[in-house]
Design an enzyme around this catalytic site. Structure first.
Site, PDB file in Angstrom:
ATOM      1  N   THR A  40     111.375 -20.204  93.145  1.00 28.03           N
ATOM      2  CA  THR A  40     111.598 -20.800  94.466  1.00 28.03           C
ATOM      3  C   THR A  40     110.340 -21.522  94.948  1.00 28.03           C
ATOM      4  O   THR A  40     110.404 -22.613  95.519  1.00 28.03           O
ATOM      5  CB  THR A  40     111.973 -19.685  95.478  1.00 28.03           C
ATOM      6  N   HIS A  43     110.058 -24.829  93.337  1.00 27.46           N
ATOM      7  CA  HIS A  43     110.919 -25.832  93.990  1.00 27.46           C
ATOM      8  C   HIS A  43     110.234 -26.389  95.239  1.00 27.46           C
ATOM      9  O   HIS A  43     110.275 -27.594  95.507  1.00 27.46           O
ATOM     10  CB  HIS A  43     112.273 -25.229  94.389  1.00 27.46           C
ATOM     11  N   TYR A 287     123.098 -12.073  94.809  1.00 31.34           N
ATOM     12  CA  TYR A 287     122.075 -12.720  95.642  1.00 31.34           C
ATOM     13  C   TYR A 287     121.081 -11.652  96.093  1.00 31.34           C
ATOM     14  O   TYR A 287     121.483 -10.639  96.672  1.00 31.34           O
ATOM     15  CB  TYR A 287     122.764 -13.382  96.839  1.00 31.34           C
TER      16      TYR A 287
END
Ligand code: NAD
Ligand code: ZN
Length: 342
Positions: A40, A43, A287
């Site tokens: 993450t 990103h 998740y």
């Protein structure tokens, strides 16, 4: 305090000076010792479409951390200054039916530390006391800094009963590799992990007792024949986000097989639903981590012999963060831990 900040809406991160966060009555202040770099964060570093859509600027990033409690809010009774801790990076609301029913990980109001609210790549982090997870002595700071992704691996791997089952893991990134170690720890029979990156497959073999397969060179039916498997894998853990890996998984699962999916495809992909239907497969999306059952089980497994330390391939000082992000972007690493104390 020092903090790694997405200071501008463009590629990069900047080591900046920021005020130490002020805590509310239900919060704690954590002095950060070590942090892990997550996909993450890459990103956000690269400032891709997802990051541009999701992350307000400026933002202190980072959500994988271990440290020591430096201050506790007026209402906090169960935590003490000086305690070693990590914490859940999903901060939830308490309004939804799911949260009020105790299914905290299903709360639709979830906010991400270091994504939507100020993060852990800093000398100090403010965190709701609810999210804090005390660390046992068996878990040092560098392991504490990778509990978030280990939690993803544990949540995914424990979605289905793996005892005596043949397990296919697609994607030997850090999370896929750790899930392979978990599958082995809890008693799976054959654990096969696929990738197309030889460095990652080699790392998988050093972290866990698994069969690494380069799907660019070898197909799964011949691997199954080599292992003496007749019908297919019982359980699939999708950890790559690659649509072709998902297709391969569907093709090589038994009738009635089960798939837990953590990998996030970068764009919408086509699925051959006919195969899913006629094979009567069960698919479960995953998740984050279950609050706090995943945390309990992962710490308990670390205390009872689960060993994933070798997934950490690089240990760097925060002043060398750029080198860490570069090697992570290259794909030739496992987990990278940044030290905030030196
Ligand atoms: P990663 O990107 O480091 O690892 C993915 C691996 O998949 C890479 O090693 C890549 O070479 C491999 N791969 C690519 N194509 C493949 C193919 N066709 N077959 C097999 N392997 C292939 O990611 P990670 O940090 O280990 O995370 C795993 C996945 O989980 C990522 O997609 C990530 O975005 C996702 N994720 C989801 C959650 C969640 O809560 N659902 C949380 C964290 C990460
Ligand atoms: Zn993460």
């Amino acid at each position: 305090m020092k903090a790694l900040v997405k200071a501008k809406a463009e590629p990069g991160l900047w080591l900046d000076d920021r005020p130490v966060p002020e805590i509310g009555p239900d919060d704690v202040l954590i002095k950060i010792n070590k942090t892990g770099i997550c996909g993450t964060d890459i990103h956000i570093y690269a400032w891709d479409e997802w990051a541009q859509r999701t992350v307000p600027v400026p933002m202190i990033v980072g959500h994988e951390y271990a440290g020591v409690i430096a201050e506790v809010g007026a209402n906090v009774r169960n935590l003490k200054i000086g305690q070693r801790v990590s914490g859940e990076g999903h901060v939830i609301g308490m309004n939804s039916r799911a949260a009020r029913g105790g299914r905290f990980h299903l709360d639709p109001e979830t906010k991400g530390v270091g994504v939507n609210i100020p993060g852990a790549f800093a000398e100090y982090l403010r965190l709701p006391a609810f999210n804090v997870v005390p660390l046992p002595d068996a878990v040092d700071d560098e392991l504490g800094a990778i509990l978030d992704p280990l939690g993803n691996a544990v949540h995914t791997a424990l979605s289905f009963d793996l005892v005596g089952e043949d397990v296919l893991i697609t994607g030997a990134g850090p999370i896929g590799i750790m899930s392979a170690a978990v599958a082995r720890h809890v008693g799976a029979r054959h654990v096969v992990i696929t990738d197309i990156n030889p460095t990652r497959l080699e790392l998988a073999g050093t972290v866990a007792d698994v069969t690494p397969v380069n799907v660019a060179k070898e197909d799964l039916p011949s691997v199954m024949a080599r292992l003496g498997m007749k019908e297919g894998f019982d359980i699939g853990l999708e950890m790559s986000g690659a649509p072709s890996a998902f297709d391969q998984m569907v093709d090589n699962l038994v009738m009635g097989g089960k798939i837990a999916m953590l990998g996030i495809p970068s764009r919408p992909a086509t699925v051959d639903w006919t195969k899913v239907v006629f094979k009567m497969l069960t698919l479960k999306g995953i998740y984050g981590r279950e609050m706090f059952e995943t945390w309990h089980k992962m710490l308990a497994m670390l205390e009872s012999g689960l060993d994933i330390r070798k997934v950490i391939t690089h240990r760097l000082s925060i002043s060398d963060f750029k080198a860490g992000f570069d090697v992570m972007q290259s794909g030739n690493s496992g987990k990278i831990v940044l030290d905030w104390t030196r």
